[in-house]
Design a protein around this motif. Structure first.
Motif, PDB file in Angstrom:
ATOM      1  N   THR A  10       0.842  -0.934   0.167  1.00  0.00           N
ATOM      2  CA  THR A  10      -0.180  -0.218  -0.367  1.00  0.00           C
ATOM      3  C   THR A  10       0.889   1.196  -0.109  1.00  0.00           C
ATOM      4  O   THR A  10       1.873   1.388   1.121  1.00  0.00           O
ATOM      5  N   SER A  12       0.488   5.646   0.021  1.00  0.00           N
ATOM      6  CA  SER A  12       0.041   6.055   0.643  1.00  0.00           C
ATOM      7  C   SER A  12       0.566   7.746   0.686  1.00  0.00           C
ATOM      8  O   SER A  12       1.457   8.447   0.985  1.00  0.00           O
ATOM      9  N   HIS A  21      -4.839   7.677  -1.470  1.00  0.00           N
ATOM     10  CA  HIS A  21      -4.097   5.456  -1.544  1.00  0.00           C
ATOM     11  C   HIS A  21      -3.917   5.462  -3.230  1.00  0.00           C
ATOM     12  O   HIS A  21      -4.924   5.551  -3.909  1.00  0.00           O
ATOM     13  N   LYS A  24      -3.638  -0.146  -3.177  1.00  0.00           N
ATOM     14  CA  LYS A  24      -4.193   0.011  -2.142  1.00  0.00           C
ATOM     15  C   LYS A  24      -4.099  -1.307  -2.373  1.00  0.00           C
ATOM     16  O   LYS A  24      -4.667  -2.863  -3.034  1.00  0.00           O
ATOM     17  N   ARG A 231      -5.857  -0.598  -7.239  1.00  0.00           N
ATOM     18  CA  ARG A 231      -5.427  -2.409  -6.966  1.00  0.00           C
ATOM     19  C   ARG A 231      -5.305  -3.408  -8.418  1.00  0.00           C
ATOM     20  O   ARG A 231      -5.134  -2.822  -9.268  1.00  0.00           O
TER      21      ARG A 231
END
Length: 284
Positions: A10, A12, A21, A24, A231
């Motif tokens: 992840t 951010s 983000h 992710k 993602r």
């Protein structure tokens, strides 16, 4: 053992409107002699994920992962001094926009020789000799003379070749190619792709090809990871992905390719809002 293994990464960034983000919880891995394509729209987190693994994001980035290893070594706990010995030597990257990535104040020869001095400790004469060999290997004509050129004196295709020469200078185990054919004309694109694949075959290095061009994926990749809004939507071998995509986003992405489109209007990719549920939909 995977050459590069990433689990639950992840990334951010703190913004004026809160935490953003960019990546992710993705998993990625690549083996020796394997070409992994990471595809997706602009802003899907492809480049950020790879820059995070190399430690090249600004200190404002917050990076977390369960696992991030290279050749069995833990990149998460590795001191910066040790990481600097690996980045540029064992893990190398061809960055987007070679004109912007090359320093306009120094000759291209100086820039490749700097890599050789820093990582291999070569003297000036050996650096020059190796630089000529590398420029010749990537197809730059009259390489000895070209070493004394500045980036603005070279074409876009030649600058891309310089970036490739710098990236392979230390014979890396893993090469990350970030949109290596963007902004190049079709003929030069083909030459660059052929060059990268021949180098990969010759050296046996692993390669991660970051791209939004599905044609490039079809020509180069063994496996494909599809990303959307930070993602990973789907991962499969290249034949399966094109012949039988399991994820609705991947299907939409492929249906929007001009060469696969039918009818009077070109299909578009709808905005998939619920990426959390979509992420599990195409898991293999």
């Amino acid at each position: 053992m995977a050459l590069l293994e990433i689990r639950n990464l992840t990334v951010s960034f703190e913004t004026s409107t809160g935490l953003f983000h960019a990546v992710k919880g993705i998993d990625l891995s690549v083996q020796e002699r394997e070409v992994l394509a990471v595809v997706g729209e602009s802003g899907s987190g492809k480049s950020v994920a790879m820059l995070a693994s190399m430690g090249l994001l600004p200190k404002t980035a917050k990076i977390t992962a369960d696992v991030m290893t290279f050749n069995g070594r833990d990149l998460l706990t590795m001191p910066d001094t040790e990481r600097r010995k690996i980045i540029g030597r064992d893990i190398s990257m061809i960055f987007q926009e070679p004109i912007a990535s090359l320093n306009p104040c120094f000759t291209v020869g100086y820039q490749i020789e700097e890599v050789l001095r820093s990582h291999l400790g070569l003297n000036r004469a050996d650096c020059r000799k190796r630089a000529v060999e590398l420029f010749g290997a990537v197809g730059i004509p009259d390489p000895e003379k070209r070493l004394d050129s500045y980036p603005h004196q070279m074409s876009g295709g030649q600058c891309q070749r310089v970036m490739i020469a710098i990236a392979i200078a230390c014979k890396p185990k893993l090469l990350i190619a970030d949109e290596p054919t963007t902004a190049l004309d079709v003929t030069i694109q083909k030459q660059i792709l052929d060059l990268l694949m021949s180098l990969q075959e010759e050296t046996g290095m692993g390669m991660i090809m970051i791209t939004h061009d599905m044609g490039v994926v079809a020509e180069t990749a063994d496996r494909v990871a599809v990303m959307y809004k930070g993602r990973k939507m789907e991962e499969a071998d290249v034949v399966t992905l094109f012949d039988n995509p399991s994820h609705s986003y991947t299907k939409a992405l492929l249906s929007a390719l001009p060469e696969l489109a039918t009818g009077d209007r070109l299909p578009t990719v709808s905005d998939f809002v619920d990426t959390a549920s979509l992420q599990t939909e195409g898991a293999r």
